[in-house]
Structure formats: C-alpha cells, structure tokens
Design a protein around this motif. Sequence first.
Motif, mmCIF file in Angstrom:
data_model
loop_
_atom_site.group_PDB
_atom_site.id
_atom_site.type_symbol
_atom_site.label_atom_id
_atom_site.label_comp_id
_atom_site.label_asym_id
_atom_site.label_seq_id
_atom_site.Cartn_x
_atom_site.Cartn_y
_atom_site.Cartn_z
ATOM 1 N N LYS A 3 -26.099 -40.169 43.640
ATOM 2 C CA LYS A 3 -26.617 -41.426 42.643
ATOM 3 C C LYS A 3 -26.440 -41.310 41.227
ATOM 4 O O LYS A 3 -26.100 -42.082 40.647
ATOM 5 N N ALA A 4 -26.956 -40.177 40.598
ATOM 6 C CA ALA A 4 -27.007 -40.003 39.380
ATOM 7 C C ALA A 4 -25.659 -39.724 38.561
ATOM 8 O O ALA A 4 -25.135 -40.448 37.664
ATOM 9 N N ALA A 5 -24.613 -39.139 39.494
ATOM 10 C CA ALA A 5 -23.316 -38.900 39.374
ATOM 11 C C ALA A 5 -22.671 -40.017 39.106
ATOM 12 O O ALA A 5 -21.526 -40.518 38.385
ATOM 13 N N SER A 6 -22.743 -41.023 40.447
ATOM 14 C CA SER A 6 -22.281 -42.110 40.498
ATOM 15 C C SER A 6 -22.547 -43.182 39.376
ATOM 16 O O SER A 6 -21.637 -44.223 39.358
ATOM 17 N N GLY A 7 -23.595 -43.369 39.254
ATOM 18 C CA GLY A 7 -24.202 -44.317 38.453
ATOM 19 C C GLY A 7 -24.275 -45.579 39.529
ATOM 20 O O GLY A 7 -24.722 -46.742 38.707
ATOM 21 N N GLU A 8 -24.157 -45.692 40.616
ATOM 22 C CA GLU A 8 -24.251 -46.670 41.432
ATOM 23 C C GLU A 8 -25.849 -47.068 41.565
ATOM 24 O O GLU A 8 -26.681 -46.266 41.655
ATOM 25 N N PRO A 9 -26.358 -48.221 41.703
ATOM 26 C CA PRO A 9 -27.547 -48.690 42.024
ATOM 27 C C PRO A 9 -28.277 -48.435 42.901
ATOM 28 O O PRO A 9 -27.559 -48.047 44.088
#
Length: 372
Positions: A285-291
């Motif tokens: 999630k940190a890498a993608s930046g998705e909520p």
Amino acid sequence: MLREKAAWSEENRRIHEDSIRALRDAGIFKLRMPTRFGGYEADTKTLVDVAIDLGRADGALAWTMSTYWIASWIVGLFPDEAQEEVFTTEDVRICGAVSPSGACVPVEGGYLLNGSWHFVSGALHSNWQELATILLRPGAEPEPVILAVPMSSLEIVDDWHTSGMAASGSVTTVAKDVFVPESHMIPLASAIRPNSMSKLNADGTIWRSPTILAGSAATVGILVGMAKAAREAFFEKMPGRPIRYTDYEHQAEAPVTHIQVGTAVMKTEQAEYHAYHAAALVDAKAASGEPWTIEERARVRADEGWATKLAKEAVEIFASASGGSSIYKHEPIQRIHRDLHAISVHPMFSPDSNTETYGRVLCGLEPNTMFI
C-alpha cells in the motif's frame, strides 16, 4: 553476543551497554530514520527480518529496538526544523509514548509541558522522547498532540519492576514545566492518518502508512523470533533428557514429544506467515499510494493478534515440554516464556481484541477503536 547479555539485562532491568554499542555499530537504530541523516528508511519486511533475529537473541531487547523504530518514524512526520535538531544528535535514539498523558499550554514561542508517561521502553538509553499529550488553549477544545522532547529535560522514575520484559527498562518519564518549541509539535491526528508536516520526507514511501499499521508491522517479527528462540533452547537440551516417571530414557523417543514439537513448529511457522503478511500489505500500500480500506486496516491488526497467539502457544508448548529443570533462572526458555506473555497482554497485541475488530469490520460494523 546479544543472547549472552540477555540474563544480565533482565537482572539489571536495562539493556547491556555492550549490546547497545553492537546494535549501534550494526545500524539497527537507523532503520527508520531519513536517509538524509544517514538512515535507511527500511520497509516493514526488512523490520520483520531484523526483529525475528533480534527476538531469537532477546525478546525484551528486540521489543525495545522496535519502539525506537516507531518513535524515529513518528519524528519523521515532524516539521523539518525539528528533525534537523533531533536526528543530528550524536548516536540519536528516540523512545516513545503514544498514549496521551499530561498537558501542555501555549507560551511565547512554543508550549509548556507537564505530566508523566508510563511504560517508556528504552528511555534509559535514549536522548529524545516523542510523547503524546493534550494541548489546552483558551476558548478551544482540548487537542491530542505529539511532542519531541530531549531526555535531558525529563525526569526518570525507576519503577519498572516486572515479571516479564524487564530488560526493556520501560520506566516512567516526568515533565515539570518543560518548554517545547512550536516546531516540535504535531497534532496526534496528523500522526495517525498520517499527514506529514515534513516537506523533505513528503515523498518518502515509508511515511505513507497509517501509524498504527506501520507500528504493528514493525513489531510483529519479535514474536516469531521468540518462538524460534524457544525452539532452539528446547532442542539444545533435549539430547539425553529422559521423561521422568516413565520408561522413556530419551525424550526424543516419546510420541508425545513428536506431537509437541510438531505442533509448536507449525504454530511458529503460522505466526511467521502472519508477520510477513502484515508487512507485505503495509509495504504494498505504501508503494502504490492507494488508499486503505477499513478491512485492510483491520486485517493488519488481526495478523498482529494471530502472530501473538500462535507464537505464545508455541512457546508454551516448548516450555512445558522442557521439564522441571527449565524453571531455573539460568535457563533461557523461562525468560522467553515470561517475556512473550508480557507482550501478549499489551493492548495492541491482544489476540482477542484484534480478532474482534477484524470480525466487526467483516460483519459490516464500524471498528470500535481509533487505533486502526
């Protein structure tokens, strides 16, 4: 070497200075510090890897290192002016207390802080503390905030006399009319979301994660390491050990032993799965930046709870299978057993509470905690 110092650390209720120096030289304190200050900005999988090995040596020491990682990460959310002062401190080590206590009031140029904070792991070896408190302002609602305070401004109350995790030195710290500059404060909400007030860390991948989830994934490897330490301690003593009051002259020949060790090792491996599952989700999630979805957030907490449950069960099996001689204080397995129990009663690690939270979310209800 860390394992050799574990008994001394427990007896003296603080980590041995040789261990602190070795951890410093290995770069352990830098894992969650910004790269511009010589840190590594390590992802959570790396923290699980390291925490497992530290947990194999000494669970209380591993716990203390993880609290340093979390506190360093939180300071990475502060304004860059505060980071410049904190992270340029020689051999900087930051302890933390995230449960709000005490209060601060505005004064010219900053805030005046008073209060006390309990369970501050690693305070005896730290030169800074990040702590949560309540900001009181005339005509405004009380607001939870986090401050960065030098340890030289705080008093230490040596009240850490416990049956487990003694080496963590989780003493009480006290502030009496301590001045804190404006730059050394962020709202607690900014840390929990997170909403970084740092311009230079704004693009740092590791600071995209919710604080509670980043902390959960950073600490969960400790439990796996402790279960592995119990396995190593058990098998080291097993050769030649009989089962008293039976005809088994060698414990290794008994079917009950086979069931015990098979079950304990499987539980350890299951705990390891949950540790790495939590880390993988946080890192992805940190890498993608998705909520984050609420279900994903609750799942990380559930992973933490189940890793705790399974590791504790594994250690209890190895401890009970180790016989009466295992209760001597020079035997490491009794310390591992007590230390892991102490971690399991921490509210963030509670298997039942974390599983309940996940189940509530799966049933379509709102979580009954802000720590998610």
